[in-house]
Write a protein that holds these residues in place. Structure first.
Motif, PDB file in Angstrom:
ATOM      1  N   ILE A  17       0.850  -1.202   0.000  1.00  0.00           N
ATOM      2  CA  ILE A  17       0.000   0.000   0.000  1.00  0.00           C
ATOM      3  C   ILE A  17       0.884   1.249   0.000  1.00  0.00           C
ATOM      4  CG2 ILE A  17      -1.710   1.312   1.325  1.00  0.00           C
ATOM      5  CD1 ILE A  17      -2.877  -1.366   2.291  1.00  0.00           C
ATOM      6  N   ARG A  18       1.924   1.197   0.805  1.00  0.00           N
ATOM      7  CA  ARG A  18       2.864   2.339   0.877  1.00  0.00           C
ATOM      8  C   ARG A  18       3.393   2.672  -0.523  1.00  0.00           C
ATOM      9  NH1 ARG A  18       6.452   0.197   4.533  1.00  0.00           N
ATOM     10  NH2 ARG A  18       5.593   1.325   6.303  1.00  0.00           N
ATOM     11  N   ASN A  19       3.811   1.633  -1.253  1.00  0.00           N
ATOM     12  CA  ASN A  19       4.363   1.848  -2.594  1.00  0.00           C
ATOM     13  C   ASN A  19       3.287   2.265  -3.590  1.00  0.00           C
ATOM     14  OD1 ASN A  19       7.413   1.168  -3.070  1.00  0.00           O
ATOM     15  ND2 ASN A  19       6.673  -0.066  -1.345  1.00  0.00           N
ATOM     16  N   ALA A  20       2.091   1.729  -3.413  1.00  0.00           N
ATOM     17  CA  ALA A  20       0.987   2.125  -4.299  1.00  0.00           C
ATOM     18  C   ALA A  20       0.695   3.611  -4.127  1.00  0.00           C
ATOM     19  CB  ALA A  20      -0.251   1.292  -3.984  1.00  0.00           C
ATOM     20  N   VAL A  21       0.645   4.050  -2.875  1.00  0.00           N
ATOM     21  CA  VAL A  21       0.354   5.459  -2.595  1.00  0.00           C
ATOM     22  C   VAL A  21       1.492   6.344  -3.093  1.00  0.00           C
ATOM     23  CG1 VAL A  21       0.018   7.139  -0.725  1.00  0.00           C
ATOM     24  CG2 VAL A  21      -1.206   4.944  -0.675  1.00  0.00           C
ATOM     25  N   LYS A  22       2.725   5.886  -2.825  1.00  0.00           N
ATOM     26  CA  LYS A  22       3.883   6.654  -3.273  1.00  0.00           C
ATOM     27  C   LYS A  22       3.866   6.824  -4.811  1.00  0.00           C
ATOM     28  CE  LYS A  22       7.767   5.250  -1.291  1.00  0.00           C
ATOM     29  NZ  LYS A  22       9.020   4.466  -1.271  1.00  0.00           N
ATOM     30  N   ALA A  23       3.408   5.773  -5.503  1.00  0.00           N
ATOM     31  CA  ALA A  23       3.384   5.811  -6.969  1.00  0.00           C
ATOM     32  C   ALA A  23       2.231   6.640  -7.514  1.00  0.00           C
ATOM     33  CB  ALA A  23       3.295   4.386  -7.512  1.00  0.00           C
ATOM     34  N   GLY A  24       1.258   6.944  -6.661  1.00  0.00           N
ATOM     35  CA  GLY A  24       0.167   7.811  -7.135  1.00  0.00           C
ATOM     36  C   GLY A  24      -1.233   7.246  -7.001  1.00  0.00           C
ATOM     37  N   ALA A  25      -1.399   6.074  -6.395  1.00  0.00           N
ATOM     38  CA  ALA A  25      -2.761   5.551  -6.175  1.00  0.00           C
ATOM     39  C   ALA A  25      -3.487   6.475  -5.200  1.00  0.00           C
ATOM     40  CB  ALA A  25      -2.690   4.133  -5.619  1.00  0.00           C
ATOM     41  N   THR A  26      -4.766   6.745  -5.484  1.00  0.00           N
ATOM     42  CA  THR A  26      -5.515   7.649  -4.598  1.00  0.00           C
ATOM     43  C   THR A  26      -6.635   6.927  -3.851  1.00  0.00           C
ATOM     44  OG1 THR A  26      -6.790   8.275  -6.545  1.00  0.00           O
ATOM     45  CG2 THR A  26      -5.040   9.800  -5.863  1.00  0.00           C
ATOM     46  N   THR A  27      -6.938   5.694  -4.308  1.00  0.00           N
ATOM     47  CA  THR A  27      -7.944   4.893  -3.600  1.00  0.00           C
ATOM     48  C   THR A  27      -7.330   3.545  -3.258  1.00  0.00           C
ATOM     49  OG1 THR A  27      -9.744   5.967  -4.802  1.00  0.00           O
ATOM     50  CG2 THR A  27     -10.260   3.881  -3.752  1.00  0.00           C
TER      51      THR A  27
ATOM     52  N   LYS B  68      -4.569   2.622   7.544  1.00  0.00           N
ATOM     53  CA  LYS B  68      -4.931   4.015   7.262  1.00  0.00           C
ATOM     54  C   LYS B  68      -4.082   4.958   8.118  1.00  0.00           C
ATOM     55  CE  LYS B  68      -8.894   7.124   7.239  1.00  0.00           C
ATOM     56  NZ  LYS B  68     -10.278   7.348   7.521  1.00  0.00           N
ATOM     57  N   GLN B  69      -3.953   4.577   9.365  1.00  0.00           N
ATOM     58  CA  GLN B  69      -3.173   5.424  10.280  1.00  0.00           C
ATOM     59  C   GLN B  69      -1.707   5.508   9.842  1.00  0.00           C
ATOM     60  OE1 GLN B  69      -3.148   4.090  14.357  1.00  0.00           O
ATOM     61  NE2 GLN B  69      -3.444   6.190  15.082  1.00  0.00           N
TER      62      GLN B  69
ATOM     63  N   GLU C 114       2.631   8.631   7.277  1.00  0.00           N
ATOM     64  CA  GLU C 114       3.737   8.707   6.314  1.00  0.00           C
ATOM     65  C   GLU C 114       3.487   9.692   5.173  1.00  0.00           C
ATOM     66  OE1 GLU C 114       4.988   4.867   4.909  1.00  0.00           O
ATOM     67  OE2 GLU C 114       5.054   4.028   6.941  1.00  0.00           O
ATOM     68  N   PHE C 115       2.205   9.876   4.843  1.00  0.00           N
ATOM     69  CA  PHE C 115       1.864  10.785   3.720  1.00  0.00           C
ATOM     70  C   PHE C 115       0.836  11.817   4.189  1.00  0.00           C
ATOM     71  CE2 PHE C 115       2.928   6.598   1.980  1.00  0.00           C
ATOM     72  CZ  PHE C 115       3.874   6.889   0.999  1.00  0.00           C
ATOM     73  N   PRO C 116       1.225  12.714   5.062  1.00  0.00           N
ATOM     74  CA  PRO C 116       0.246  13.636   5.636  1.00  0.00           C
ATOM     75  C   PRO C 116      -0.436  14.538   4.595  1.00  0.00           C
ATOM     76  CG  PRO C 116       2.503  14.237   6.282  1.00  0.00           C
ATOM     77  CD  PRO C 116       2.595  12.941   5.568  1.00  0.00           C
ATOM     78  N   ASP C 117       0.191  14.712   3.420  1.00  0.00           N
ATOM     79  CA  ASP C 117      -0.402  15.606   2.418  1.00  0.00           C
ATOM     80  C   ASP C 117      -1.382  14.891   1.486  1.00  0.00           C
ATOM     81  OD1 ASP C 117       1.191  17.540   3.454  1.00  0.00           O
ATOM     82  OD2 ASP C 117       2.822  17.235   1.987  1.00  0.00           O
TER      83      ASP C 117
END
Ligand SMILES: CC(=O)SCCNC(=O)CCNC(=O)[C@H](O)C(C)(C)COP(=O)(O)OP(=O)(O)OC[C@H]1O[C@@H](n2cnc3c(N)ncnc32)[C@H](O)[C@@H]1OP(=O)(O)O
Length: 527
Positions: free
Chosen positions: A168-178, A205-206, A211-214
């Protein structure tokens, strides 16, 4: 307090069609998308473009059609963690990308039992799965697509919690929004304690928020209904403040026991989303006035719907029991948790063996016949006796027939006639004839058995004359049935009668009785 919107992702066309026998035609897929647009679905998962050329064409055409009307509905499509599928899916969704409404949903299994079964050798190389996830999501995000990532089998991740966190961390870092957290096998329940996947979602989620507060990541529920817990799980995710998106299907279609029913989620959020005890308030953007329409479409074109299906089932706003109908006649919502008109449905009644006299009286009054309070119970009992074997109920028109039979002064059981030399005709009648029972009518003079019966009727319904009569054969053989029609005049008013019998004379007599009964009922019981 402001209310949070719960996003509805409709996967009826994708997950819904993944069950045996559920596939719809190309045109039906397109038509469904129009209905979803009218319903104001937030995200429509239109299919799996890599599955076949036709599936590609369906997604692509829906994407074109929705772009042409500049629909606010996002169009999504699913693919596996495979580059060729990503490329194909991006192509399919190009028209939606042009208007900023394209989403790609990409998945890879994380359930330790499912991973080797699904991925083979690839399952053993978790670092490669993580880097591929990052690389493909970045590719889609860089191309302008909104990306949704699903760790498939999330609810059974067991010892893979840290691996899932990394993914999930890598998905979010790569640009996943959901981030969609499926109960893929539909076996989850809040009674699992700490193993319950929504608790794990809260932890993930926490971690991601820290890690990605923005980043404002949308966490999503995708629940199957194998134990019938899909609705409970979906709403638990939302009402506990973890999830902001629900994925499901109209009518709860979907693999095995189906996906969560969207209409149920939508109506429960509407009913309870503003509860005083909830930490936050919730609503959806759905135009519920189209719920029945879209549900009927799926019931007709995809898979049949149970009559007792919650919210939308044929029986969900239909009643037969006397106790309920009696109350509903005074207060239409007495036995409904919401007004069915809100979803484009209506309250209906079916008269049956368990119905009451107020219901029967209402139907009779609707047809403008008399049924007074002091006789309604007797009338109702006679209707139930008339239809003693119709345990599943009768239509209003059928009920009226039984009412008319009850009101009829002539109730024929059996009839014979004989002619003798010298112009004598004898009609032997078995049954009720006005106040009499079983009578023999003798008639002397020119004329048939019909004249004899006409004479007898005139003793009770004066000035009854036959003004038109014809009989014809129903077929071309000698034993064909005979159909008779008759018009009688009673004191200047005309009434019709019809009947059939093997015997031409008896069919005429029966038609005459029918007309006399009509005349009597219209004269005495019309309101
Ligand atoms: C929970 C869900 O609903 S997931 C959605 C599932 N939906 C569908 O499967 C519907 C559409 N599917 C299809 O049409 C086909 O299965 C396709 C086109 C996706 C794939 O077809 P094929 O590759 O020809 O065959 P198959 O379905 O057997 O796929 C197996 C391959 O997919 C790989 N695979 C399976 N899942 C994934 C995944 N999530 N990510 C990456 N690879 C995957 C397997 O490792 C296997 O690879 P291998 O052929 O090298 O051994």
């Amino acid at each position: 307090m402001s209310s949070k919107q719960v996003y509805i992702l409709d996967t009826t066309l994708r997950d819904g069609q993944q069950s045996p026998g559920a596939g719809m035609s190309f045109e039906d897929n397109l038509q469904y998308a129009e209905l979803a647009h009218k319903l104001r679905i937030d995200i429509l998962e239109a299919g799996f473009p890599s599955a076949s050329n036709t599936d590609f064409a369906i997604v692509n055409q829906i994407s074109k059609n929705m772009a042409a009307i500049n629909s606010a509905m996002r169009i999504s499509a699913l693919c596996q963690l495979r580059e060729e599928q990503v490329i194909r899916t991006m192509e399919a969704l190009a028209p939606s990308l042009a208007i900023g409404k394209a989403r790609i949903h990409i998945y890879v299994p994380v359930d330790p039992e499912l991973m080797p079964a699904s991925l083979g050798k690839f399952a053993e190389d978790k670092p490669a799965i993580i880097t591929t996830t990052y690389r493909l999501i970045k590719m889609m995000a860089d191309a302008g697509f909104e990306v949704e990532f699903s760790p498939e089998g999330y609810s059974r991740q067991r010892e893979n919690f840290d691996f899932v966190t990394d993914l999930i961390r890598n998905a979010v870092k790569a640009g996943a929004t959901t981030i969609n957290c499926p109960d893929t096998i539909g076996g989850a329940s809040q009674y699992q304690g700490e193993e319950y996947f929504v608790h794990k979602m809260a932890k993930h989620k926490q971690i991601i928020e820290t890690e990605f507060p923005d980043k404002d990541i949308i966490w999503s529920m995708h629940c199957h209904n194998d134990f019938g817990t899909a609705l409970d799980n979906s709403l638990y995710g939302v009402f506990s403040g973890v999830a902001r998106q629900i994925e499901g299907c109209i009518n709860g279609v979907g693999e095995r026991a189906g996906n969560v029913s969207l209409e149920q989620c939508i109506m429960v959020i509407r009913q309870f989303g503003h509860g005083a005890h909830l930490p936050e308030k919730y609503h959806t953007n759905i135009d519920i006035s189209h719920l029945k329409e879209i549900s009927d479409f799926i019931a007709e074109r995809m898979l049949p719907r149970q009559p007792h299906s919650p919210v939308v089932g044929k029986n969900s706003a239909s009643h037969t029991s006397g106790g309920h109908i009696n109350a509903i006649l005074k207060n239409p919502l007495a036995y409904q948790p919401f007004d069915p008109r809100d979803i484009g449905s209506e309250i209906t009644f079916v008269f049956g063996p368990l119905s009451g006299s107020n219901h029967a009286q209402q139907i009779i009054h609707k047809f403008k016949y008399r049924c007074d309070d002091n006789e309604k119970v007797a009338v109702t009992q006679s209707i139930k006796d008339f239809y003693a074997d119709r345990r599943k109920g009768v239509t209003d028109e059928e009920l009226l027939q039984a009412y008319k039979y009850y009101r009829s002064p002539i109730k024929l059981e059996h009839l014979t006639y004989a002619k003798e030399d010298g112009g004598k005709t004898r009609v032997t009648f078995h049954g009720e004839f006005f106040a009499e029972k079983d009578l023999v009518i003798d008639y002397q003079g020119r004329g048939s058995a019909l004249s004899a019966l006409n004479k007898a009727v005139n003793n009770h319904l004066a000035n009854t004359t036959v003004v038109d009569y014809n009989s014809h054969s129903k077929g071309s053989t000698v034993d064909a049935l005979c159909i008779s029609s008759i018009i009688i005049d009673v004191n200047g008013n005309r009434y019709n009668g019809q009947a059939e019998d093997e015997d031409i004379e008896i069919s005429a007599l029966k038609a005459f009785i029918d007309a006399v009964n009509n005349a009597y009922i219209e004269t005495n019981f019309r309101v």
